[in-house]
Design an enzyme around this catalytic site. Structure first.
Site: not given
Ligand code: AMP
Ligand code: ZN
Length: 138
Positions: A99, A101
């Protein structure tokens, strides 16, 4: 990928605040945002990280970031945007579905912009720089 939370969001099994969707991507609002407008670009086809993602998917994801980032900046009144992409636990990745950001940044102190998104600056010796340049070539 039954146990992948982003695959479950993409399939609609888990609800999300979806901001954009096409055949290949879903863009959702981050559930624990760093700032107002923090969004995530999710390729629909599961791949864990930069090491797995096909070139064409990565290119399309970058193109989508280029399309959406100006909308976030202009329409939310942001002053800048961080495009962040974590790979591996050591790099802060917590969801192992690739993903991107998109994190709008605000100069206005009332916008509760975090100051800790950046890093401390270090210095390396010339020998170490030679090693690092070599690592990028090999
Ligand atoms: P990373 O730490 O780069 O893997 O980012 C994962 C991101 O996904 C974090 O910023 C979380 O807040 C976000 N996240 C986790 N679960 C969900 C969810 N169910 N819906 C939306 N965002 C999420
Ligand atoms: Zn997945």
């Amino acid at each position: 990928m039954d146990n992948c939370i982003f695959c479950r969001i993409i399939s609609g099994e888990i609800p999300s605040r979806t901001a954009y969707e096409d055949d290949d991507f879903k863009v959702i609002l981050d559930a624990s945002p760093a700032t107002r407008g923090h969004s995530l670009i999710l390729p629909k086809k599961h791949c864990a990280d930069i090491f797995e993602i096909p070139d064409d998917t990565l290119s399309a994801a970058a193109k989508l970031a280029k399309k959406l980032a100006p909308r976030l900046k202009q329409n939310l009144g942001a002053d800048g945007i961080n495009i962040v992409q974590n790979n591996g636990e050591a790099a802060g990745q917590t969801v192992f579905h690739f993903h991107i950001h998109m994190i709008p940044r605000y100069k206005d102190p009332s916008k509760d912009d975090p100051k800790n998104l950046m890093w401390d600056h270090k210095e390396f010796s010339d020998d170490e720089y030679v090693e690092i340049v070599k690592a990028l070539k090999d």
